[in-house]
Design an enzyme around this catalytic site. Structure first.
Site, short mmCIF file in Angstrom:
data_model
loop_
_atom_site.label_atom_id
_atom_site.label_comp_id
_atom_site.label_asym_id
_atom_site.label_seq_id
_atom_site.Cartn_x
_atom_site.Cartn_y
_atom_site.Cartn_z
N ASP A 2 -1.79 -2.45 4.81
CA ASP A 2 -1.90 -3.14 6.11
C ASP A 2 -0.48 -3.96 6.42
O ASP A 2 -0.03 -4.35 5.36
CB ASP A 2 -3.18 -3.71 6.23
N ASP A 37 -1.06 -6.86 7.67
CA ASP A 37 -1.66 -8.42 7.67
C ASP A 37 -1.81 -8.67 9.21
O ASP A 37 -2.46 -7.78 9.93
CB ASP A 37 -0.60 -9.49 7.14
#
Ligand SMILES: CSC[C@H]1O[C@H](OP(=O)(O)O)[C@H](O)[C@@H]1O
Ligand SMILES: Nc1ncnc2[nH]cnc12
Length: 288
Positions: free
Chosen positions: A208, A210
């Site tokens: 991801d 974040d």
């Protein structure tokens, strides 16, 4: 038989290694309960010892991982080198989900974990200026390329306490520090591996962005799991590739194998004998 014994600490999404022939077995540690039993196996004739960091079923949160017991049981099993496999958030646009990063540095922001095997009655200071092993990093990077992963070699992993993900201000701060990825687990694990004289490297799988990347929503576990499912087959393949590679090369001594030679500062007569006993697997080489 190869003189390497590869320890693999599997992170989120990695609770077994298919193709690894062996058995789950419990190893007792004076440091308490490890995350799980170890899976002691063989991959194409190379011994590989696997430990799921969060336990099978993922019931152990990052702050509750007993890093000392985990490293102690790997050492007791005869492991010579430790490869960590971790899910991480990306702090750089050029490291998208699915990308692998062989990190070489850490910023340790954890604060609620036991960080050393040493302490009152037996004080030791090891250097962690270079917390990862260049040889194992290179081998892991090469294995990642061979299985066709997009891989970046080098980068700083900022280790947060968790379990919540970062605030936007924190995420932006870590980016301003030049960090590449963020996670919750590689410290104090890497420091403890060094105290145990075990060369350590970490393959990080980006799951991801974040929460800093405006083009993407803030990280959520469901998104991490989705990317992890796609990535975990690759990670397992990578371990097999690495095992195949190390089997063919002799394991020459590493300076990390003897890093405790000049680390212990407590005079023999001032040592706590209970702690000395507890340290039998970790530091017996220099204490006996
Ligand atoms: C399930 S997402 C957050 C979790 O995943 C990472 O752990 P690991 O390094 O064991 O893969 C991260 O650090 C968090 O603990
Ligand atoms: N964004 C993130 N922050 C902390 N740990 C993570 N593990 C995977 N993604 C993460």
């Amino acid at each position: 038989m190869s003189d390497w014994v590869l320890g693999v600490i599997g992170g989120s999404g990695l609770y077994d290694i298919p193709g690894l022939n062996g058995v789950w077995r419990a190893i007792e540690s004076p440091w308490g309960q490890a995350s799980d039993q170890i899976f002691d196996g063989e991959l194409d004739g190379q011994r590989v010892v696997f430990l799921p960091r969060h336990g099978r079923g993922h019931a152990i949160a990052p702050s509750d991982i007993n890093g000392r017991a985990n490293i102690d049981v790997l050492k007791r099993a005869g492991v010579t080198d430790v490869l960590s496999i971790s899910a991480v958030g990306s702090l750089k646009a050029e490291l998208p989900p699915g990308h692998f990063v062989v990190v070489d540095q850490y910023i340790d922001r954890t604060f609620a974990r036991a960080k050393s095997f040493f302490g009152k009655g037996l004080v030791a200071h090891v250097s962690v200026a270079h917390p990862t092993c260049p040889r194992l990093r290179a081998l892991a990077g090469e294995a990642a390329r061979r299985i066709g992963a997009q891989v970046t070699e080098g980068g700083t992993y900022v280790v947060m306490e968790g379990p919540q993900f970062s605030t936007l201000a924190e995420s932006q701060l870590y980016r301003s520090w030049g960090c590449s990825v963020i996670g919750m687990t590689n410290m104090p694990e890497a420091k403890l591996a060094r105290e145990a004289e075990l060369p350590y490297a970490s393959i990080c799988m980006v799951t991801d962005y974040d929460c800093w990347n405006e083009g993407h929503g803030a990280v959520e576990v469901s998104a991490i799991i989705e990317v992890m499912h796609a990535n975990s087959a690759k990670a397992k393949h990578l371990v097999a590739e690495l095992a195949r590679a190390i089997k063919t090369i002799p394991r020459t001594p590493s300076p990390i194998d003897t890093c405790l030679d000049f680390a212990v500062i407590t005079e023999p007569e001032a040592r706590d004998l209970e702690l000395v006993k507890k340290l039998s697997a970790i530091a017996g080489r220099v204490l006996n």
